[in-house]
Write an enzyme that holds these catalytic residues in place. Sequence first.
Site, PDB file in Angstrom:
ATOM      1  CB  SER A  33      -0.989  -0.011   1.269  1.00 13.76           C
ATOM      2  OG  SER A  33      -0.264   0.048   2.574  1.00 13.76           O
ATOM      3  CG  HIS A  54      -0.952  -5.141   3.810  1.00 17.99           C
ATOM      4  ND1 HIS A  54      -0.447  -4.613   5.082  1.00 17.99           N
ATOM      5  CD2 HIS A  54      -0.420  -4.690   2.890  1.00 17.99           C
ATOM      6  CE1 HIS A  54       0.176  -3.552   4.641  1.00 17.99           C
ATOM      7  NE2 HIS A  54       0.380  -3.519   3.217  1.00 17.99           N
ATOM      8  CD  GLU A  84      -0.338  -1.979   9.196  1.00 18.58           C
ATOM      9  OE1 GLU A  84       0.302  -1.396  10.273  1.00 18.58           O
ATOM     10  OE2 GLU A  84      -0.027  -1.645   8.129  1.00 18.58           O
ATOM     11  CD  GLU A 140       1.995  -5.204   7.777  1.00 17.80           C
ATOM     12  OE1 GLU A 140       1.638  -4.974   8.847  1.00 17.80           O
ATOM     13  OE2 GLU A 140       2.655  -4.350   6.943  1.00 17.80           O
ATOM     14  CG  ASP A 196      -1.580   2.124   8.708  1.00 20.65           C
ATOM     15  OD1 ASP A 196      -2.283   3.115   8.388  1.00 20.65           O
ATOM     16  OD2 ASP A 196      -0.745   1.626   8.182  1.00 20.65           O
ATOM     17  CD  GLU A 224       0.734   4.066   9.780  1.00 16.44           C
ATOM     18  OE1 GLU A 224       1.131   3.401  10.829  1.00 16.44           O
ATOM     19  OE2 GLU A 224       1.125   3.836   8.847  1.00 16.44           O
ATOM     20  CG  ASP A 284       2.738   5.212   5.901  1.00 19.89           C
ATOM     21  OD1 ASP A 284       3.774   5.289   5.211  1.00 19.89           O
ATOM     22  OD2 ASP A 284       2.177   3.994   5.654  1.00 19.89           O
ATOM     23  CE  LYS A 330       5.685   2.067   5.953  1.00 14.92           C
ATOM     24  NZ  LYS A 330       4.348   2.136   5.157  1.00 14.92           N
ATOM     25  CG  HIS A 347       6.684  -3.728   9.281  1.00 13.68           C
ATOM     26  ND1 HIS A 347       6.537  -5.041   9.388  1.00 13.68           N
ATOM     27  CD2 HIS A 347       5.742  -2.963   9.672  1.00 13.68           C
ATOM     28  CE1 HIS A 347       4.747  -5.114   9.451  1.00 13.68           C
ATOM     29  NE2 HIS A 347       4.744  -3.632   9.601  1.00 13.68           N
ATOM     30  CE  LYS A 382       3.082   0.681  10.448  1.00 13.32           C
ATOM     31  NZ  LYS A 382       1.675   0.698   9.457  1.00 13.32           N
TER      32      LYS A 382
HETATM   33  P1  PGA Z   1       3.244  -1.175   3.126  1.00 14.33           P
HETATM   34  O1  PGA Z   1       2.209  -1.125   4.421  1.00 14.33           O
HETATM   35  O2  PGA Z   1       4.357  -1.715   3.745  1.00 14.33           O
HETATM   36  O3  PGA Z   1       2.240  -2.232   2.319  1.00 14.33           O
HETATM   37  O4  PGA Z   1       3.047   0.322   2.609  1.00 14.33           O
HETATM   38  C1  PGA Z   1       2.501  -0.709   5.555  1.00 14.33           C
HETATM   39  C2  PGA Z   1       2.041   0.671   6.066  1.00 14.33           C
HETATM   40  O5  PGA Z   1       0.947   1.042   5.394  1.00 14.33           O
HETATM   41  O6  PGA Z   1       2.286   0.978   7.111  1.00 14.33           O
HETATM   42 ZN    ZN Z   2       0.783   2.873   6.865  1.00  9.63          ZN
END
Ligand code: PGA
Ligand code: ZN
Length: 427
Positions: A43, A156, A166, A207, A244, A287, A314, A339, A367, A390
């Site tokens: 995503s 996911h 999430e 995940e 999230d 998030e 994010d 990230k 992650h 996370k």
């Molecule tokens: P992604 O998801 O690694 O698929 O982008 C993680 C997130 O959105 O925090």
């Molecule tokens: Zn996210």
Amino acid sequence: MGAIIKSIQAREILDSRGNPTVAVEIALDNGVRGWESVPSGASTGTHEAIELRDKDPKRFGGKGVLKAVKNVNTIIAPALKGKDVTTQRELDEIMCELDGTENKGNLGANAICGVSLALARTAAKSCGLHLYEYLSKTESYTLPVPMINIINGGIHTLMQGPDFQEYMIVPHGAKNIKEAMRWASETYHALKKLLKDKGLSISVADEGGFVPTINSNKEPINLIINAIEKAGYIPGEHISIALDIAASCFFIKGKYLLRIEHEELAAEEMIDYYINLIDNYPIILIEDGLSEDDWDGWKRLNEKLGQEIELVGDDLFVTNVKRIKQGIDEDVANSVLIKINQIGTVTETIAAITLAKQNKWGFVVSHRSGETVSSFISDFSVAMGGGKLKTGAPCRGERVEKYNQLIRIEEEQKGKSVYAGKDAFVR
Ligand code: PGA
Ligand code: ZN
């Protein structure tokens, strides 16, 4: 205590989803070798640095990374060979200059990120330091509160679960990481039994979280609260909840499309939805509650909820200093997700964290949904001291390896480290 780079070698390996990704191995003239590998999102935010994929339909459905590998081996490696491995900033800058674009579209953020991570990993080894010590030297390290994703939805689960991506448990009431991970594991297993008893699926998504078939996006929260209690803990006191939403994934033609609930909501209605959630559940952090370019919506979200909970961007900020700066200027959130591969280098990631810290914002090291067994981000989160990491469920090797690394660091520190606890959360 520098050491000279003798060789840099990239190769194509597989990630936790079975997709190709970049691994980089560095050898120094003192005989030390180190390697790292690059995670990959599903995503992904549209403003992230470019992950170079071959687009050759005959290999991995177009997802091969041979071009990125070649860019490391033929362009980056010759430019960094002979340099001091401990000059991370300078080396990251050289790679950005070689690429020459804003979004690393030339060499690929995956190529650059693989080298940047491997440089730090190898330099630490060469200096005889643990990675977290190499990244930051301090008397007492803060161990992050793990944010553990136990129910998955959205992309996911290929839209087989809830709309929200999430549902995380946050064991902030534990006295240390070891206890936090035990609470999380016990809750995860209590949830598994609960799902089984209800005749719901116990298969897991990217995940490691469960994917129950439900008809409301609130139902997973009820299940988790129930599991926390069954495991013997008090929701809100021992363990809180973080979400999230990954709202960019269901923002369609200006509306938030809640497929499960057959609703199309405007930003204002989504905010009311969250107010209702926060009034009824021990939610400590949300998030990506709104979409990546819905700046007006975010501003109103922060006005209404920014004093009560941590609001993390994010896809909105993509670990990019320019976008975080805009967020701070426009007062749209109070925290940023971090990230490393969203921006590409360790140096730029640290700049993003520094900006957040200077403005008293929170930050959460994260992650990606596609991972390798690297625990780089565990050390990184400890070194940066933000108090939050996370990295998925307490299940699946590539996820637990990162939590296990926190347990190792805590032991190495022999009682000198502190567990961040609830104070790590912006309110
Ligand atoms: P992604 O998801 O690694 O698929 O982008 C993680 C997130 O959105 O925090
Ligand atoms: Zn996210």
